[in-house]
Design a protein around this motif. Structure first.
Motif, mmCIF file in Angstrom:
data_model
loop_
_atom_site.group_PDB
_atom_site.id
_atom_site.type_symbol
_atom_site.label_atom_id
_atom_site.label_comp_id
_atom_site.label_asym_id
_atom_site.label_seq_id
_atom_site.Cartn_x
_atom_site.Cartn_y
_atom_site.Cartn_z
ATOM 1 N N CYS A 1 23.140 -40.010 -27.995
ATOM 2 C CA CYS A 1 24.187 -39.181 -27.079
ATOM 3 C C CYS A 1 23.365 -37.446 -26.889
ATOM 4 N N ARG B 1 17.290 -41.581 -22.789
ATOM 5 C CA ARG B 1 18.503 -40.533 -22.915
ATOM 6 C C ARG B 1 17.686 -39.322 -23.659
ATOM 7 N N LYS C 1 24.365 -30.102 -24.304
ATOM 8 C CA LYS C 1 25.400 -31.073 -24.370
ATOM 9 C C LYS C 1 26.720 -30.256 -23.680
ATOM 10 N N HIS D 1 30.483 -44.095 -23.001
ATOM 11 C CA HIS D 1 31.447 -43.397 -22.808
ATOM 12 C C HIS D 1 32.774 -44.237 -22.273
ATOM 13 N N GLU E 1 24.283 -45.542 -25.561
ATOM 14 C CA GLU E 1 24.007 -44.615 -26.430
ATOM 15 C C GLU E 1 23.600 -45.524 -27.619
ATOM 16 N N ASP F 1 29.499 -38.035 -30.409
ATOM 17 C CA ASP F 1 29.702 -39.439 -30.112
ATOM 18 C C ASP F 1 29.267 -40.710 -31.104
ATOM 19 N N GLN G 1 30.607 -44.430 -30.750
ATOM 20 C CA GLN G 1 30.451 -45.387 -29.710
ATOM 21 C C GLN G 1 28.833 -45.632 -30.005
HETATM 22 MN MN MN Z 1 27.697 -39.102 -25.501
#
Ligand code: MN
Ligand code: PEP
Length: 242
Positions: free
Chosen positions: A16, A40, A45, A189, A215, A226, A229
């Motif tokens: 993330c 990523r 953020k 997400h 992610e 996050d 997830q």
């Molecule tokens: Mn995220």
């Protein structure tokens, strides 16, 4: 339900947020091993709460510059929320990400349309935005950027029915795909629950989208943002075939 899948050019994975060298090196090693190009690498953020981790900022950019020396074949996906952030990441990012919260930051869209000189710009659909609004935002970018340099990313809407509060909208994604856009799906997400991410990624692959954005973290439970997830690197590896 999830099976193994052939890597596509626009399959993207990574944490993330960029947190540290120790966190990022195993991610980059896996990308290299799998043959994934885009990772990523978020240094800015946008967070709902001001006390949440805001990203490493300039320190993260220096870290990415350093990592690039070791992994020249890998490319970074960086989100920007302002003109200033665009200027800060423009020489290290290959994909400029415009997140859900900035889909209608029209001045930012205009600025990026003017200044863009990258592999792609990735535009997420806002979690409370309509298909028409998403297309209108894409049009802002296409004032200065060719359609084939644009990636549209479906990341789910606020939901009255989903137990996690977000529902991936495959109709939106399919319609954009039929309109000739390169569309990727972000089931991370789009589910906010690691137990469901790969099932919806499997669905996205079966529907023929240009890629998925996942992610992942070497130690998912320790993810500073996050964590709910975050997939493990083993899960990502098992999802893709080599
Ligand atoms: Mn995220
Ligand atoms: C992200 O991908 O890092 C992100 C913040 O997602 P979204 O804009 O979809 O909330």
């Amino acid at each position: 339900m999830s099976k193994t899948h052939r890597i596509q050019h626009l399959d993207i994975f990574g944490p993330c947020a960029l947190e540290s060298r120790e966190q990022m090196v195993p991610v980059l090693e896996l990308a290299k091993k799998l043959g994934i190009t885009y990772v990523r690498a978020q240094v800015f953020k946008p967070r709902t709460n001001p006390d949440s981790f805001q990203g490493l900022g300039q320190e993260g950019i220096l870290l990415l510059q350093d990592l690039k020396q070791t992994y020249p074949e890998l490319k970074f996906v960086c989100e920007v929320c302002s003109e200033k952030q665009f200027e800060a990441v423009k020489s290290i990012a290959s994909i400029i990400q415009i997140g859900a919260r900035n889909m209608q930051n029209f001045e930012l869209l205009k600025y990026i349309a003017q200044k863009f000189d990258h592999d792609y710009v990735l535009l997420k659909r806002g979690f409370a935005n309509t298909y028409k609004e998403w297309m209108a935002s894409a049009s802002y970018l296409m004032k200065g950027i060719a359609k084939d340099k644009l990636i549209l990313c479906e990341r789910g809407s606020r939901s009255i029915s989903s137990p996690t509060g977000v529902s991936l909208d495959f109709m939106c994604a399919l319609k954009a795909h039929k309109e000739g856009f390169q569309v990727i799906v972000d089931p991370s997400h789009g589910t906010k629950d690691a137990d469901y991410v790969l099932d919806l990624a499997t669905a996205a692959k079966a529907m023929g989208f240009a890629g998925v954005m996942l992610e992942a973290h070497p130690e998912p439970a320790k993810s500073v943002s996050d964590a709910v997830q975050a997939l493990s690197l083993e899960q990502v590896q098992n999802f893709f075939t080599e």
